[in-house]
Design an enzyme around this catalytic site. Structure first.
Site, PDB file in Angstrom:
ATOM      1  N   PHE A   1      -7.237  -7.524  -0.302  1.00 49.60           N
ATOM      2  CA  PHE A   1      -6.861  -6.171  -0.684  1.00 49.60           C
ATOM      3  C   PHE A   1      -5.382  -5.964  -0.384  1.00 49.60           C
ATOM      4  O   PHE A   1      -4.938  -6.095   0.748  1.00 49.60           O
ATOM      5  CB  PHE A   1      -7.711  -5.127   0.038  1.00 49.60           C
ATOM      6  CG  PHE A   1      -7.627  -3.801  -0.649  1.00 49.60           C
ATOM      7  CD1 PHE A   1      -8.373  -3.550  -1.788  1.00 49.60           C
ATOM      8  CD2 PHE A   1      -6.752  -2.827  -0.193  1.00 49.60           C
ATOM      9  CE1 PHE A   1      -8.260  -2.341  -2.460  1.00 49.60           C
ATOM     10  CE2 PHE A   1      -6.638  -1.615  -0.860  1.00 49.60           C
ATOM     11  CZ  PHE A   1      -7.396  -1.373  -1.990  1.00 49.60           C
ATOM     12  N   VAL A   2      -4.604  -5.666  -1.420  1.00 53.36           N
ATOM     13  CA  VAL A   2      -3.154  -5.550  -1.262  1.00 53.36           C
ATOM     14  C   VAL A   2      -2.698  -4.114  -1.509  1.00 53.36           C
ATOM     15  O   VAL A   2      -3.350  -3.355  -2.220  1.00 53.36           O
ATOM     16  CB  VAL A   2      -2.411  -6.514  -2.213  1.00 53.36           C
ATOM     17  CG1 VAL A   2      -2.719  -7.951  -1.866  1.00 53.36           C
ATOM     18  CG2 VAL A   2      -2.749  -6.229  -3.672  1.00 53.36           C
TER      19      VAL A   2
ATOM     20  N   GLY B   1      -1.313   3.638 -10.238  1.00 54.63           N
ATOM     21  CA  GLY B   1      -0.861   2.369  -9.670  1.00 54.63           C
ATOM     22  C   GLY B   1       0.310   1.714 -10.379  1.00 54.63           C
ATOM     23  O   GLY B   1       1.069   0.962  -9.767  1.00 54.63           O
TER      24      GLY B   1
ATOM     25  N   ASP C   1      -2.431   1.367  -3.710  1.00 55.80           N
ATOM     26  CA  ASP C   1      -2.800   2.174  -2.550  1.00 55.80           C
ATOM     27  C   ASP C   1      -4.060   1.681  -1.861  1.00 55.80           C
ATOM     28  O   ASP C   1      -4.874   0.961  -2.442  1.00 55.80           O
ATOM     29  CB  ASP C   1      -3.052   3.619  -2.983  1.00 55.80           C
ATOM     30  CG  ASP C   1      -4.380   3.758  -3.745  1.00 55.80           C
ATOM     31  OD1 ASP C   1      -4.515   3.122  -4.803  1.00 55.80           O
ATOM     32  OD2 ASP C   1      -5.279   4.471  -3.265  1.00 55.80           O
TER      33      ASP C   1
ATOM     34  N   ASP D   1      -1.417  -1.967 -12.588  1.00 60.33           N
ATOM     35  CA  ASP D   1      -0.916  -2.624 -11.388  1.00 60.33           C
ATOM     36  C   ASP D   1      -1.605  -3.961 -11.144  1.00 60.33           C
ATOM     37  O   ASP D   1      -0.977  -4.951 -10.828  1.00 60.33           O
ATOM     38  CB  ASP D   1      -1.053  -1.700 -10.156  1.00 60.33           C
ATOM     39  CG  ASP D   1      -2.444  -1.090  -9.990  1.00 60.33           C
ATOM     40  OD1 ASP D   1      -3.352  -1.388 -10.797  1.00 60.33           O
ATOM     41  OD2 ASP D   1      -2.641  -0.309  -9.039  1.00 60.33           O
TER      42      ASP D   1
ATOM     43  N   ARG E   1       1.467   3.552  -1.344  1.00 64.65           N
ATOM     44  CA  ARG E   1       2.024   3.336  -2.689  1.00 64.65           C
ATOM     45  C   ARG E   1       3.539   3.198  -2.649  1.00 64.65           C
ATOM     46  O   ARG E   1       4.123   2.511  -3.478  1.00 64.65           O
ATOM     47  CB  ARG E   1       1.678   4.513  -3.609  1.00 64.65           C
ATOM     48  CG  ARG E   1       0.220   4.586  -4.028  1.00 64.65           C
ATOM     49  CD  ARG E   1       0.085   5.506  -5.238  1.00 64.65           C
ATOM     50  NE  ARG E   1      -1.266   6.006  -5.419  1.00 64.65           N
ATOM     51  CZ  ARG E   1      -2.230   5.360  -6.078  1.00 64.65           C
ATOM     52  NH1 ARG E   1      -1.999   4.180  -6.604  1.00 64.65           N
ATOM     53  NH2 ARG E   1      -3.427   5.890  -6.204  1.00 64.65           N
TER      54      ARG E   1
ATOM     55  N   ASP F   1      -8.438  -6.709 -11.400  1.00 64.97           N
ATOM     56  CA  ASP F   1      -9.395  -7.092 -10.348  1.00 64.97           C
ATOM     57  C   ASP F   1     -10.712  -7.432 -11.047  1.00 64.97           C
ATOM     58  O   ASP F   1     -10.852  -8.514 -11.618  1.00 64.97           O
ATOM     59  CB  ASP F   1      -9.507  -5.940  -9.348  1.00 64.97           C
ATOM     60  CG  ASP F   1     -10.399  -6.252  -8.150  1.00 64.97           C
ATOM     61  OD1 ASP F   1     -10.772  -7.415  -7.968  1.00 64.97           O
ATOM     62  OD2 ASP F   1     -10.727  -5.326  -7.395  1.00 64.97           O
TER      63      ASP F   1
ATOM     64  N   LYS G   1      -5.966 -10.773  -9.582  1.00 61.54           N
ATOM     65  CA  LYS G   1      -6.714 -11.229  -8.419  1.00 61.54           C
ATOM     66  C   LYS G   1      -7.653 -12.357  -8.807  1.00 61.54           C
ATOM     67  O   LYS G   1      -8.271 -12.318  -9.870  1.00 61.54           O
ATOM     68  CB  LYS G   1      -7.515 -10.049  -7.854  1.00 61.54           C
ATOM     69  CG  LYS G   1      -7.563 -10.020  -6.363  1.00 61.54           C
ATOM     70  CD  LYS G   1      -8.421  -8.883  -5.870  1.00 61.54           C
ATOM     71  CE  LYS G   1      -7.563  -7.806  -5.246  1.00 61.54           C
ATOM     72  NZ  LYS G   1      -8.384  -6.868  -4.453  1.00 61.54           N
TER      73      LYS G   1
HETATM   74  P1  IMP Z   1     -10.571  -3.266 -11.741  1.00 61.04           P
HETATM   75  O1  IMP Z   1     -11.537  -3.687 -10.699  1.00 61.04           O
HETATM   76  O2  IMP Z   1      -9.960  -4.438 -12.473  1.00 61.04           O
HETATM   77  O3  IMP Z   1     -11.187  -2.261 -12.666  1.00 61.04           O
HETATM   78  O4  IMP Z   1      -9.379  -2.548 -10.976  1.00 61.04           O
HETATM   79  C1  IMP Z   1      -9.387  -1.172 -10.832  1.00 61.04           C
HETATM   80  C2  IMP Z   1      -8.256  -0.610 -10.056  1.00 61.04           C
HETATM   81  O5  IMP Z   1      -8.538  -0.891  -8.717  1.00 61.04           O
HETATM   82  C3  IMP Z   1      -6.858  -1.126 -10.274  1.00 61.04           C
HETATM   83  O6  IMP Z   1      -6.181  -0.487 -11.313  1.00 61.04           O
HETATM   84  C4  IMP Z   1      -6.239  -0.760  -8.936  1.00 61.04           C
HETATM   85  O7  IMP Z   1      -5.772   0.580  -8.960  1.00 61.04           O
HETATM   86  C5  IMP Z   1      -7.387  -0.879  -7.976  1.00 61.04           C
HETATM   87  N1  IMP Z   1      -7.348  -2.116  -7.188  1.00 61.04           N
HETATM   88  C6  IMP Z   1      -7.975  -3.294  -7.395  1.00 61.04           C
HETATM   89  N2  IMP Z   1      -7.671  -4.189  -6.454  1.00 61.04           N
HETATM   90  C7  IMP Z   1      -6.811  -3.559  -5.618  1.00 61.04           C
HETATM   91  C8  IMP Z   1      -6.112  -3.958  -4.425  1.00 61.04           C
HETATM   92  O8  IMP Z   1      -6.175  -5.096  -3.917  1.00 61.04           O
HETATM   93  N3  IMP Z   1      -5.314  -3.013  -3.857  1.00 61.04           N
HETATM   94  C9  IMP Z   1      -5.174  -1.753  -4.349  1.00 61.04           C
HETATM   95  N4  IMP Z   1      -5.794  -1.341  -5.461  1.00 61.04           N
HETATM   96  C10 IMP Z   1      -6.609  -2.237  -6.080  1.00 61.04           C
HETATM   97 MG    MG Z   2      -5.963   2.579  -6.717  1.00 55.71          MG
END
Ligand code: IMP
Ligand code: MG
Length: 189
Positions: free
Chosen positions: A158-159, A50, A165, A105, A171, A108, A137
Site C-alpha cells: 500500500f503506497v 488520486g 492517500d 493514479d 496526498r 490495482d 500494482k
Molecule cells: P482499483 O482496485 O484498480 O479499482 O483501484 C482503485 C483505487 O484505489 C485507485 O484509483 C486508488 O485511488 C486506490 N488505490 C489502490 N491501491 C492503492 C494504494 O496502494 N495506495 C493508495 N490508493 C490505492
Molecule cells: Mg484513494
C-alpha cells in the site's frame, strides 16, 4: 495523540520514488504520449482525487492542444478495494468522437478503470480510449485491464503520496512511499 501533518514523513517506512525520479519518468511518458497522439483530438479524463498531482505534472509536459475533464468515482475504502464503483456525478464528459486518455493514479484490482472505460464507451461514444496510470500494482486483476501507459510497476504494497492517500491523508507528500504499519493502524477506520 496523532502526529501533525508536519510529521507525515515520519510515517513513511520506505520511499519508492522520489521527486526527481517521478519527474524524469514523466518526461519519458509525455514524450511517448505526444508522439502517439500527434494530430488527434485529445481529451484527457482524469480520475479524481488520486490523479491530481500526476495529471497536473504530466499534462504540463504535453505541447499539443487538449481538453481536460475530471471524473469523480468512489471505489476504495481504507487499504482494500470494495469492488463497487460509484459515479459521483450525473453527467459524463462530452467525448463523442474524440480520443480519450484516461488518467488514474494506480492500477490495482482494475475495477475502477474498467468501470469508467466501460461506461464511457457505452454512453459517451468516444473514438477510442487509452489508459494511463502512474503506478501499476503487481496483483491479479479482478477485471481484465491493460494500461497503455505505465509510470512504474510496484509490488503489492500500500503506497501513498503524490496524490495517493490512506484515509485521505498523505496526498500532498511530494514523493511516493510505503506507509508504516503503525500509521495504517493509527488512521484505520
Ligand atoms: P482499483 O482496485 O484498480 O479499482 O483501484 C482503485 C483505487 O484505489 C485507485 O484509483 C486508488 O485511488 C486506490 N488505490 C489502490 N491501491 C492503492 C494504494 O496502494 N495506495 C493508495 N490508493 C490505492
Ligand atoms: Mg484513494
Amino acid at each position: 495523540m496523532p502526529p501533525s501533518s508536519g510529521e507525515m514523513r515520519n510515517e513513511i517506512q520506505r520511499v519508492l520514488f522520489d521527486e526527481a525520479t517521478i519527474a524524469a519518468r514523466l518526461d519519458e511518458m509525455a514524450a511517448q504520449i505526444s508522439r502517439d497522439f500527434l494530430g488527434c483530438e485529445l481529451t484527457v479524463v482524469a480520475v479524481l482525487n488520486g490523479s491530481v498531482m500526476f495529471g497536473a505534472d504530466l499534462l504540463r509536459r504535453l505541447a499539443m492542444p487538449l481538453r481536460l475533464d475530471c471524473l469523480s468515482v468512489s471505489s476504495y475504502h481504507g487499504a482494500s478495494s470494495t469492488g463497487v464503483v460509484t459515479f459521483n456525478q450525473v453527467r459524463l464528459p462530452d467525448v463523442a468522437g474524440r480520443h480519450v486518455l484516461l488518467l488514474d493514479d494506480i492500477l490495482d484490482t482494475g475495477n475502477t478503470l474498467h468501470a469508467i472505460r466501460d461506461k464511457l464507451m457505452k454512453e459517451a461514444h468516444p473514438q477510442a480510449i487509452k489508459v494511463c496510470v502512474l503506478l501499476r500494482k503487481d496483483v491479479p486483476r479482478a477485471r481484465e485491464l491493460e494500461a497503455d501507459y505505465v509510470g512504474f510497476d510496484i509490488p503489492n504494497e500500500f503506497v501513498v503520496g503524490y496524490g495517493l492517500d490512506y484515509m485521505e491523508r498523505f496526498r500532498n507528500l511530494p514523493f511516493i512511499g510505503v506507509i508504516s504499519s503503525d500509521a495504517i493502524a493509527r488512521y484505520s477506520p
